[in-house]
Design a protein around this motif. Structure first.
Motif, PDB file in Angstrom:
ATOM      1  N   ASN A 192      78.049 -60.174 123.815  1.00  0.00           N
ATOM      2  CA  ASN A 192      79.152 -60.839 124.519  1.00  0.00           C
ATOM      3  C   ASN A 192      79.323 -60.221 125.900  1.00  0.00           C
ATOM      4  O   ASN A 192      78.659 -59.234 126.243  1.00  0.00           O
ATOM      5  CB  ASN A 192      80.460 -60.692 123.727  1.00  0.00           C
ATOM      6  N   ASN A 193      80.267 -60.793 126.685  1.00  0.00           N
ATOM      7  CA  ASN A 193      80.618 -60.158 127.954  1.00  0.00           C
ATOM      8  C   ASN A 193      81.503 -58.937 127.656  1.00  0.00           C
ATOM      9  O   ASN A 193      81.988 -58.765 126.529  1.00  0.00           O
ATOM     10  CB  ASN A 193      81.305 -61.165 128.884  1.00  0.00           C
TER      11      ASN A 193
ATOM     12  N   ARG B 294      76.299 -62.228 129.072  1.00  0.00           N
ATOM     13  CA  ARG B 294      76.378 -61.677 127.710  1.00  0.00           C
ATOM     14  C   ARG B 294      75.298 -60.607 127.511  1.00  0.00           C
ATOM     15  O   ARG B 294      74.161 -60.747 127.967  1.00  0.00           O
ATOM     16  CB  ARG B 294      76.220 -62.806 126.675  1.00  0.00           C
TER      17      ARG B 294
ATOM     18  N   ASP C 258      82.565 -70.988 129.528  1.00  0.00           N
ATOM     19  CA  ASP C 258      83.652 -71.471 128.685  1.00  0.00           C
ATOM     20  C   ASP C 258      83.973 -72.879 129.165  1.00  0.00           C
ATOM     21  O   ASP C 258      83.888 -73.157 130.363  1.00  0.00           O
ATOM     22  CB  ASP C 258      84.893 -70.577 128.855  1.00  0.00           C
TER      23      ASP C 258
ATOM     24  N   ALA D 144      82.420 -67.163 132.136  1.00  0.00           N
ATOM     25  CA  ALA D 144      82.647 -66.199 131.048  1.00  0.00           C
ATOM     26  C   ALA D 144      81.605 -65.084 131.139  1.00  0.00           C
ATOM     27  O   ALA D 144      81.287 -64.412 130.152  1.00  0.00           O
ATOM     28  CB  ALA D 144      82.599 -66.895 129.692  1.00  0.00           C
TER      29      ALA D 144
ATOM     30  N   ASN E  86      91.065 -69.175 121.876  1.00  0.00           N
ATOM     31  CA  ASN E  86      91.025 -68.040 120.950  1.00  0.00           C
ATOM     32  C   ASN E  86      91.161 -66.669 121.612  1.00  0.00           C
ATOM     33  O   ASN E  86      90.957 -65.649 120.956  1.00  0.00           O
ATOM     34  CB  ASN E  86      89.734 -68.084 120.120  1.00  0.00           C
ATOM     35  N   GLN E  87      91.481 -66.625 122.904  1.00  0.00           N
ATOM     36  CA  GLN E  87      91.578 -65.315 123.563  1.00  0.00           C
ATOM     37  C   GLN E  87      93.023 -64.817 123.578  1.00  0.00           C
ATOM     38  O   GLN E  87      93.954 -65.618 123.536  1.00  0.00           O
ATOM     39  CB  GLN E  87      91.062 -65.415 125.010  1.00  0.00           C
TER      40      GLN E  87
ATOM     41  N   ARG F 267      75.761 -60.427 115.210  1.00  0.00           N
ATOM     42  CA  ARG F 267      76.617 -61.616 115.193  1.00  0.00           C
ATOM     43  C   ARG F 267      76.273 -62.515 116.376  1.00  0.00           C
ATOM     44  O   ARG F 267      76.100 -62.029 117.497  1.00  0.00           O
ATOM     45  CB  ARG F 267      78.092 -61.197 115.285  1.00  0.00           C
TER      46      ARG F 267
ATOM     47  N   GLU G 231      87.226 -71.665 117.062  1.00  0.00           N
ATOM     48  CA  GLU G 231      86.749 -72.641 118.044  1.00  0.00           C
ATOM     49  C   GLU G 231      86.274 -73.921 117.346  1.00  0.00           C
ATOM     50  O   GLU G 231      86.554 -75.017 117.793  1.00  0.00           O
ATOM     51  CB  GLU G 231      85.646 -72.022 118.921  1.00  0.00           C
TER      52      GLU G 231
ATOM     53  N   TYR H   6      84.558 -65.961 116.412  1.00  0.00           N
ATOM     54  CA  TYR H   6      84.893 -64.771 117.202  1.00  0.00           C
ATOM     55  C   TYR H   6      85.969 -63.906 116.527  1.00  0.00           C
ATOM     56  O   TYR H   6      85.880 -62.675 116.536  1.00  0.00           O
ATOM     57  CB  TYR H   6      85.364 -65.238 118.588  1.00  0.00           C
TER      58      TYR H   6
ATOM     59  N   GLN I 296      77.319 -66.647 118.021  1.00  0.00           N
ATOM     60  CA  GLN I 296      78.251 -67.763 117.918  1.00  0.00           C
ATOM     61  C   GLN I 296      77.636 -68.798 116.972  1.00  0.00           C
ATOM     62  O   GLN I 296      76.416 -68.841 116.795  1.00  0.00           O
ATOM     63  CB  GLN I 296      78.475 -68.387 119.286  1.00  0.00           C
TER      64      GLN I 296
ATOM     65  N   LYS J 135      90.025 -74.858 124.916  1.00  0.00           N
ATOM     66  CA  LYS J 135      89.063 -74.073 125.700  1.00  0.00           C
ATOM     67  C   LYS J 135      88.193 -73.383 124.691  1.00  0.00           C
ATOM     68  O   LYS J 135      88.681 -72.628 123.853  1.00  0.00           O
ATOM     69  CB  LYS J 135      89.817 -73.058 126.574  1.00  0.00           C
ATOM     70  N   VAL J 136      86.893 -73.696 124.746  1.00  0.00           N
ATOM     71  CA  VAL J 136      85.959 -73.111 123.776  1.00  0.00           C
ATOM     72  C   VAL J 136      84.687 -72.706 124.515  1.00  0.00           C
ATOM     73  O   VAL J 136      84.448 -73.149 125.636  1.00  0.00           O
ATOM     74  CB  VAL J 136      85.602 -74.133 122.668  1.00  0.00           C
ATOM     75  N   SER J 137      83.873 -71.913 123.873  1.00  0.00           N
ATOM     76  CA  SER J 137      82.607 -71.536 124.500  1.00  0.00           C
ATOM     77  C   SER J 137      81.642 -72.727 124.516  1.00  0.00           C
ATOM     78  O   SER J 137      81.618 -73.529 123.561  1.00  0.00           O
ATOM     79  CB  SER J 137      81.990 -70.385 123.715  1.00  0.00           C
TER      80      SER J 137
HETATM   81  C1  GCU Z   1      83.301 -65.485 124.807  1.00  0.00           C
HETATM   82  C2  GCU Z   1      84.002 -66.789 125.017  1.00  0.00           C
HETATM   83  C3  GCU Z   1      84.790 -67.217 123.803  1.00  0.00           C
HETATM   84  C4  GCU Z   1      83.930 -67.161 122.566  1.00  0.00           C
HETATM   85  C5  GCU Z   1      83.297 -65.805 122.445  1.00  0.00           C
HETATM   86  C6  GCU Z   1      82.368 -65.716 121.232  1.00  0.00           C
HETATM   87  O1  GCU Z   1      84.186 -64.442 124.797  1.00  0.00           O
HETATM   88  O2  GCU Z   1      84.856 -66.701 126.130  1.00  0.00           O
HETATM   89  O3  GCU Z   1      85.243 -68.529 124.013  1.00  0.00           O
HETATM   90  O4  GCU Z   1      84.673 -67.422 121.417  1.00  0.00           O
HETATM   91  O5  GCU Z   1      82.577 -65.510 123.596  1.00  0.00           O
HETATM   92  O6  GCU Z   1      81.399 -64.990 121.322  1.00  0.00           O
HETATM   93  O7  GCU Z   1      82.634 -66.369 120.221  1.00  0.00           O
END
Ligand code: GCU
Length: 329
Positions: free
Chosen positions: A212-213, A151, A239, A148, A35-36, A172, A74, A195, A174, A90-92
């Motif tokens: 988040n980061n 946060r 991640d 990743a 999703n990036q 918010r 995701e 996200y 996840q 690739k997901v969190s």
């Molecule tokens: C991070 C992560 C993503 C995730 C996102 C989130 O950026 O890398 O995979 O979707 O956090 O907060 O949803």
């Protein structure tokens, strides 16, 4: 329904346009969703993964990447990876919690003492192998992780110094039960969402804050609407690169080894790239987006979430992995 039609269409297109192997033989083309945006370091590391797979297999295996949530959120791509509609995603680590409870530990706030201890744990196969293979009966397995970062909480207007300042803050998180419990323990009001919806939710006032980061500020433009970033440093969530289990089982031993080696090498490649990008993201957010960065009373946040640690230690479903991580740190 629409999403599934588009997934099927895309996979049919790949079958027609897949990459060519050196020998001209039919090659295996796999899909990988995340999703990036394409300027994000995780995308670049996934490109490295795809390159390595192609190189090591002399073009016999090829990976087509779908970035930007093109194949869904995701949650949707994890479901796709379970059924085989998507081969890799690739997901969190947090997003995986609702599919495999073993991943819940990664959303536990202040689990890792430092980024160094996070890496020590994530590079320890005794710990990760158990987690990665735990979901095999659910249709997917973990292959590797990507850093990743750390946060932190960021807000549109609220100033935060101690966890008491989180009171009632619509934040918010996840879609993960542990992340919901984390914000509740801090005194805030958690709002789980995917996200891709966060930017608009911040803009419209559906939420006041997120966590988040720092690449969320720049690569996903959240810094345009949220101007205060607080170093709560409450979580280091990896991640995860996951694979459809049937695909992994159907590969020959040497093909599987290529995928595993490429995954591991892409994780090392990601290391330097990540550190560089996250520092650049902070500078860009500060200088070009006027985001302010603040230190907080971190201990008040650590104290607020302590009951969650006790829960993880006492719950028979999580105590083993919690203790294993603590020992490996
Ligand atoms: C991070 C992560 C993503 C995730 C996102 C989130 O950026 O890398 O995979 O979707 O956090 O907060 O949803």
């Amino acid at each position: 329904m629409k999403k599934w039609i588009s997934l099927v269409t895309i996979i049919a297109l790949i079958a027609l346009t897949g990459c060519q192997s050196a020998s001209g033989e039919e090659e295996k083309t796999f899909t990988l969703a995340h999703n990036q945006p394409t300027d994000h370091p995780v995308h670049q590391s996934l490109e490295r993964f795809a390159e390595l797979v192609e190189e090591k297999s002399d073009g016999a295996m090829c990976i087509k990447i779908y970035p930007n949530g093109e194949l869904g959120s995701e949650r949707e791509v994890i479901e796709g990876t379970q059924t085989g509609a998507v081969d890799f995603s690739k997901v969190s680590g947090s997003a995986l919690e609702s599919f495999e409870p073993a991943y819940s530990v990664f959303s536990l706030p202040y689990l890792f003492e430092s980024q160094e201890s996070f890496k020590r744990v994530m590079n320890n196969e005794d710990v990760t192998d158990d987690i990665y293979m735990e979901s095999a009966d659910k249709g997917f397995r973990g292959l590797t992780y990507y850093d990743a970062g750390v946060r932190n909480v960021y807000t549109k207007s609220r100033m935060i110094e101690t966890s008491e300042d989180m009171s009632g803050l619509k934040t918010r998180v996840q879609p993960s039960q542990t992340s919901v419990q984390m914000i509740e323990a801090m005194g805030g009001t958690p709002t789980p969402m995917s996200y891709g919806e966060v930017y608009t939710a911040l803009q419209s006032g559906v939420i006041d804050a997120a966590e988040n980061n720092a690449t969320a500020l720049t690569n996903s433009n959240h810094g345009e609407v949220a101007k205060n970033y607080f170093y709560t440093e409450h979580a280091i969530v990896p991640d995860m690169l996951i694979a459809n289990e049937n695909i992994m089982e159907s590969l020959s031993d040497s093909e599987r080894q290529i995928i595993e080696e490429a995954a591991e090498e892409s994780t090392s490649y990601h290391e330097d790239l990540w550190n560089e990008t996250v520092n650049e993201a902070k500078a860009t957010a500060k200088e070009e987006m006027n985001v302010e960065f603040y230190e907080v009373d971190k201990q008040s946040f650590i104290d607020a979430v302590q009951p969650l640690h006790e829960e993880f230690q006492n719950d028979p479903d999580t105590s083993d992995i919690y203790n294993k991580i603590k020992e490996a740190e």
